[in-house]
Design a protein around this motif. Structure first.
Motif, PDB file in Angstrom:
ATOM      1  N   ASP A  20      41.909  77.041  51.408  1.00 32.19           N
ATOM      2  CA  ASP A  20      42.645  78.227  51.832  1.00 32.19           C
ATOM      3  C   ASP A  20      42.884  79.152  50.633  1.00 32.19           C
ATOM      4  O   ASP A  20      43.565  78.773  49.671  1.00 32.19           O
ATOM      5  N   PRO A  21      42.360  80.378  50.638  1.00 30.15           N
ATOM      6  CA  PRO A  21      42.562  81.290  49.498  1.00 30.15           C
ATOM      7  C   PRO A  21      44.006  81.732  49.321  1.00 30.15           C
ATOM      8  O   PRO A  21      44.359  82.274  48.268  1.00 30.15           O
ATOM      9  N   GLU A  22      44.859  81.485  50.334  1.00 29.08           N
ATOM     10  CA  GLU A  22      46.275  81.835  50.222  1.00 29.08           C
ATOM     11  C   GLU A  22      47.109  80.700  49.640  1.00 29.08           C
ATOM     12  O   GLU A  22      48.323  80.856  49.469  1.00 29.08           O
ATOM     13  N   PHE A  23      46.467  79.578  49.351  1.00 31.52           N
ATOM     14  CA  PHE A  23      47.191  78.506  48.681  1.00 31.52           C
ATOM     15  C   PHE A  23      47.683  79.042  47.332  1.00 31.52           C
ATOM     16  O   PHE A  23      46.937  79.684  46.602  1.00 31.52           O
ATOM     17  N   PRO A  24      48.960  78.773  46.968  1.00 28.48           N
ATOM     18  CA  PRO A  24      49.527  79.438  45.792  1.00 28.48           C
ATOM     19  C   PRO A  24      49.003  78.906  44.462  1.00 28.48           C
ATOM     20  O   PRO A  24      48.411  77.837  44.382  1.00 28.48           O
ATOM     21  N   LEU A  25      49.260  79.686  43.424  1.00 32.44           N
ATOM     22  CA  LEU A  25      48.803  79.387  42.073  1.00 32.44           C
ATOM     23  C   LEU A  25      49.739  78.355  41.442  1.00 32.44           C
ATOM     24  O   LEU A  25      50.623  78.693  40.658  1.00 32.44           O
ATOM     25  N   THR A  26      49.532  77.093  41.779  1.00 33.10           N
ATOM     26  CA  THR A  26      50.351  76.026  41.217  1.00 33.10           C
ATOM     27  C   THR A  26      49.892  75.705  39.798  1.00 33.10           C
ATOM     28  O   THR A  26      48.866  76.187  39.325  1.00 33.10           O
ATOM     29  N   TRP A  27      50.642  74.820  39.120  1.00 35.90           N
ATOM     30  CA  TRP A  27      50.310  74.481  37.733  1.00 35.90           C
ATOM     31  C   TRP A  27      48.939  73.843  37.606  1.00 35.90           C
ATOM     32  O   TRP A  27      48.293  73.950  36.563  1.00 35.90           O
ATOM     33  N   ARG A  28      48.463  73.208  38.656  1.00 38.28           N
ATOM     34  CA  ARG A  28      47.141  72.591  38.593  1.00 38.28           C
ATOM     35  C   ARG A  28      46.010  73.596  38.451  1.00 38.28           C
ATOM     36  O   ARG A  28      44.889  73.215  38.134  1.00 38.28           O
ATOM     37  N   LEU A  29      46.301  74.850  38.715  1.00 35.79           N
ATOM     38  CA  LEU A  29      45.289  75.898  38.641  1.00 35.79           C
ATOM     39  C   LEU A  29      45.428  76.736  37.378  1.00 35.79           C
ATOM     40  O   LEU A  29      44.775  77.765  37.242  1.00 35.79           O
ATOM     41  N   ARG A  30      46.236  76.259  36.440  1.00 38.47           N
ATOM     42  CA  ARG A  30      46.473  76.961  35.176  1.00 38.47           C
ATOM     43  C   ARG A  30      46.002  76.088  34.023  1.00 38.47           C
ATOM     44  O   ARG A  30      46.523  74.984  33.804  1.00 38.47           O
ATOM     45  N   ARG A  31      45.044  76.572  33.289  1.00 39.92           N
ATOM     46  CA  ARG A  31      44.417  75.773  32.233  1.00 39.92           C
ATOM     47  C   ARG A  31      45.414  75.324  31.174  1.00 39.92           C
ATOM     48  O   ARG A  31      45.313  74.210  30.652  1.00 39.92           O
ATOM     49  N   GLU A  32      46.389  76.153  30.848  1.00 39.89           N
ATOM     50  CA  GLU A  32      47.325  75.782  29.799  1.00 39.89           C
ATOM     51  C   GLU A  32      48.187  74.582  30.167  1.00 39.89           C
ATOM     52  O   GLU A  32      48.725  73.890  29.294  1.00 39.89           O
ATOM     53  N   LEU A  33      48.304  74.300  31.450  1.00 39.58           N
ATOM     54  CA  LEU A  33      49.078  73.142  31.898  1.00 39.58           C
ATOM     55  C   LEU A  33      48.187  71.983  32.330  1.00 39.58           C
ATOM     56  O   LEU A  33      48.457  70.827  32.015  1.00 39.58           O
ATOM     57  N   ALA A  34      47.112  72.285  33.077  1.00 36.74           N
ATOM     58  CA  ALA A  34      46.277  71.230  33.657  1.00 36.74           C
ATOM     59  C   ALA A  34      45.074  70.867  32.793  1.00 36.74           C
ATOM     60  O   ALA A  34      44.466  69.821  33.000  1.00 36.74           O
ATOM     61  N   GLY A  35      44.691  71.729  31.863  1.00 33.16           N
ATOM     62  CA  GLY A  35      43.530  71.451  31.033  1.00 33.16           C
ATOM     63  C   GLY A  35      42.234  71.877  31.677  1.00 33.16           C
ATOM     64  O   GLY A  35      41.424  72.584  31.085  1.00 33.16           O
ATOM     65  N   SER A  36      42.005  71.443  32.895  1.00 36.67           N
ATOM     66  CA  SER A  36      40.848  71.843  33.695  1.00 36.67           C
ATOM     67  C   SER A  36      41.201  71.625  35.148  1.00 36.67           C
ATOM     68  O   SER A  36      42.324  71.210  35.468  1.00 36.67           O
ATOM     69  N   GLY A  37      40.248  71.886  36.032  1.00 40.60           N
ATOM     70  CA  GLY A  37      40.533  71.783  37.457  1.00 40.60           C
ATOM     71  C   GLY A  37      40.004  70.503  38.058  1.00 40.60           C
ATOM     72  O   GLY A  37      40.409  69.407  37.691  1.00 40.60           O
ATOM     73  N   ALA A  38      39.067  70.652  39.015  1.00 42.87           N
ATOM     74  CA  ALA A  38      38.476  69.469  39.638  1.00 42.87           C
ATOM     75  C   ALA A  38      37.816  68.568  38.604  1.00 42.87           C
ATOM     76  O   ALA A  38      37.782  67.347  38.760  1.00 42.87           O
ATOM     77  N   LEU A  39      37.316  69.154  37.534  1.00 43.93           N
ATOM     78  CA  LEU A  39      36.639  68.359  36.508  1.00 43.93           C
ATOM     79  C   LEU A  39      37.562  67.313  35.911  1.00 43.93           C
ATOM     80  O   LEU A  39      37.218  66.130  35.841  1.00 43.93           O
ATOM     81  N   GLY A  40      38.743  67.725  35.446  1.00 38.62           N
ATOM     82  CA  GLY A  40      39.653  66.767  34.842  1.00 38.62           C
ATOM     83  C   GLY A  40      40.391  65.936  35.855  1.00 38.62           C
ATOM     84  O   GLY A  40      40.701  64.760  35.609  1.00 38.62           O
ATOM     85  N   ASP A  41      40.683  66.526  36.997  1.00 35.40           N
ATOM     86  CA  ASP A  41      41.477  65.859  38.013  1.00 35.40           C
ATOM     87  C   ASP A  41      40.682  64.775  38.730  1.00 35.40           C
ATOM     88  O   ASP A  41      41.094  63.619  38.807  1.00 35.40           O
ATOM     89  N   LEU A  42      39.508  65.162  39.236  1.00 38.94           N
ATOM     90  CA  LEU A  42      38.647  64.217  39.959  1.00 38.94           C
ATOM     91  C   LEU A  42      37.527  63.682  39.071  1.00 38.94           C
ATOM     92  O   LEU A  42      37.177  62.504  39.138  1.00 38.94           O
ATOM     93  N   GLY A  43      36.973  64.572  38.252  1.00 40.90           N
ATOM     94  CA  GLY A  43      35.851  64.164  37.405  1.00 40.90           C
ATOM     95  C   GLY A  43      36.211  63.068  36.430  1.00 40.90           C
ATOM     96  O   GLY A  43      35.388  62.191  36.129  1.00 40.90           O
ATOM     97  N   ALA A  44      37.448  63.070  35.915  1.00 41.85           N
ATOM     98  CA  ALA A  44      37.860  62.007  35.000  1.00 41.85           C
ATOM     99  C   ALA A  44      37.763  60.650  35.669  1.00 41.85           C
ATOM    100  O   ALA A  44      37.316  59.661  35.068  1.00 41.85           O
ATOM    101  N   HIS A  45      38.169  60.580  36.930  1.00 39.39           N
ATOM    102  CA  HIS A  45      38.087  59.315  37.673  1.00 39.39           C
ATOM    103  C   HIS A  45      36.649  58.835  37.793  1.00 39.39           C
ATOM    104  O   HIS A  45      36.345  57.659  37.561  1.00 39.39           O
ATOM    105  N   ILE A  46      35.747  59.731  38.187  1.00 35.69           N
ATOM    106  CA  ILE A  46      34.392  59.257  38.477  1.00 35.69           C
ATOM    107  C   ILE A  46      33.589  59.008  37.208  1.00 35.69           C
ATOM    108  O   ILE A  46      32.715  58.141  37.200  1.00 35.69           O
ATOM    109  N   VAL A  47      33.888  59.728  36.132  1.00 34.93           N
ATOM    110  CA  VAL A  47      33.232  59.408  34.871  1.00 34.93           C
ATOM    111  C   VAL A  47      33.669  58.024  34.396  1.00 34.93           C
ATOM    112  O   VAL A  47      32.845  57.192  33.993  1.00 34.93           O
ATOM    113  N   ASP A  48      34.975  57.758  34.448  1.00 38.49           N
ATOM    114  CA  ASP A  48      35.436  56.437  34.027  1.00 38.49           C
ATOM    115  C   ASP A  48      34.873  55.343  34.919  1.00 38.49           C
ATOM    116  O   ASP A  48      34.418  54.301  34.424  1.00 38.49           O
TER     117      ASP A  48
END
Length: 473
Positions: free
Chosen positions: A212-240
């Motif tokens: 949904d494009p109206e989903f708000p800009l939470t901290w998970r969508l801000r690089r300074e807080l989350a570091g990255s998006g799906a890559l760090g959130d989900l990608g970290a799991h599957i790389v490990d």
């Protein structure tokens, strides 16, 4: 991230209630906590202080509260104190989940004499500061994944962990999908040579909570807080998980990333978001799938995505990452992580193909493995289902009769079990901070490759890749 991880707060403020009582195993001192040990009152306590208290905090609480009731542990997990910036919310969480005390400043939690181990369930921007301080204070540390937001932070954390190990303090990163009986069994089968030389690993992790494009800009969508998006959130799991099952590191990648929705409504107040509607969030008031609980000191965040304010802000992380890779042995891999796979809620699947056979695991069927033995005659060979519920399967000697499956929350019970046993035995726990650094370097190489038009990018080694022991039951 992996499964939903909620946003909360853990910042500077006034300390909460202090406990008093018997000394524990680790930092020494005094304190009374909520004991999680059944009738094992004669065993030394391991007193846990947790920073962060929403989705991941609840999951970790379940693990600490349950491990000593199910498994015969050498130490008694004690829920000594939990920390978050919202005093009323963290006190309510403490009461609900059995924590003896609540703090509103993570520094105060680390300073408590009745805390032996600090469990970090915050967003990635605060992992390094809290972990390094906790290790310096003589505490053991469990840190949620990904280990950090940058390679430099992960390197500092790994160096601090190695120095602390010389003093007897241990550190582990929480890649909980290693702790499923089925994935632990798969690791044993690969280590036993049932697949032979590895040829391919393909893995996907698909969610849809940002469609949904109206989903708000939470901290998970801000690089300074989350570091990255799906890559760090989900990608970290599957790389490990891929490196764990293969027993070898990814040594190079070629990648694409994309941000499909580049601006989103600003949230009203603190937010984290599990709902994909931009209205008050999901089952727990709004938790973002697969992440952490607390926002760092100085950061913004909290619970409950609540729609926009009329303004918009830039999304500064990726929505999806797609990359190929090469393992040290020459085996080839493909990875996909996205929050835009419409209809997919938490769909993680991995398959390994070798010269002697294949294995496949699907998180939506987490009590099963698919196995093909290529040494059998072709007339009746093929994939077969292994129901991973037998008492001689990993972790299952203490649970239910065969055929009675486990769920997502049990990974955190097993995580607590393994860490308690490592601390009691003075053994380095796995996955270590060095393992977390190894994943961080793969993620950084993915971002570098994507920024350079998918050029093949080597992954710097951490050290010689250790053999990964199979988890015993």
């Amino acid at each position: 991230m992996g499964q939903p991880h909620q946003g909360e707060e853990a910042g500077a403020g006034t300390p909460g209630a202090d406990g008093t009582g018997a000394g524990g195993f680790g930092a020494g001192g005094a304190g009374v906590g909520a004991e999680v040990s059944g009738g094992e009152s004669g065993k030394p306590p391991l007193r846990v202080g947790m920073v962060g208290y929403a989705f991941m905090g609840a999951a970790h609480s379940q693990g600490w509260r349950t491990a000593g009731r199910v498994f015969d542990l050498p130490l008694r997990p004690v829920l000594a104190a939990v920390c978050g910036r919202d005093g009323a919310a963290v006190r309510a969480m403490a009461d609900r989940h059995g924590w003896a005390a609540a703090e509103t400043d993570w520094r105060e939690l680390i300073a408590r004499d009745d805390v032996d181990l600090v469990d970090i369930c915050t967003p990635g921007d605060s992992h390094a500061e809290i972990a390094v301080a906790a290790l310096a204070a003589g505490k053991h540390v469990l840190c949620e994944k990904p280990l950090a937001n940058t390679v430099e932070e992960a390197e500092a954390m790994t160096a601090a962990a190695e120095a602390a190990a010389e003093r007897g303090q241990l550190a582990m990163v929480g890649f909980n999908y290693r702790r499923l009986p089925a994935t632990a069994l798969a690791r044993s089968m690969v280590a036993d040579g049932r697949l032979g030389a590895l040829r391919h690993v393909r893995v996907t992790y698909l969610q849809d909570w940002l469609v949904d494009p109206e989903f708000p800009l939470t901290w998970r969508l801000r690089r300074e807080l989350a570091g990255s998006g799906a890559l760090g959130d989900l990608g970290a799991h599957i790389v490990d998980l891929a490196q764990y099952l293969a027993g070898e590191p990814v040594v190079g990648v070629s990648a694409l990333t994309e941000t499909f929705v580049r601006e989103r409504p600003l949230p009203r107040g603190a937010s984290s978001g599990l709902s994909a509607t931009g209205s008050p969030g999901g089952p727990d008031g709004g938790a973002a799938p697969g992440g952490a609980d607390a926002v760092s000191a100085g950061g913004t965040g909290g619970t409950g995505g609540t729609g926009g304010t009329g303004g918009v802000g830039a999304v500064t992380v990726d929505d999806a990452a797609l990359f190929t890779g090469r393992f040290a042995s020459g085996a080839l891999a493909s990875f996909e992580a996205t929050r835009f796979a419409t209809g997919r809620k938490n769909a993680l699947r991995i398959e390994l193909n070798g010269e002697r056979g294949s294995l496949a695991f699907d998180l939506e069927r987490l009590n099963e493995l698919s196995y093909h033995d290529h040494t059998e005659p072709g007339a009746y060979a093929g994939f077969r289902r292994i129901l991973v519920t037998e008492p001689d399967h990993p972790y299952l000697d203490a649970w239910w009769p065969p055929g009675h499956g486990l769920g997502y929350e049990h990974t955190f019970v097993h995580q607590a079990r393994d860490l308690v046993r490592a601390i009691a035995g003075g053994r380095p726990p796995v996955p270590s901070f060095a393992d977390g650094l190894r994943v961080q370097r793969v993620l950084a190489a993915v971002e570098e490759s994507a920024a350079k038009n998918s050029v093949y990018t080597p992954v710097p080694s951490v050290q010689s890749f250790p053999s990964i022991p199979s988890i015993s039951s």
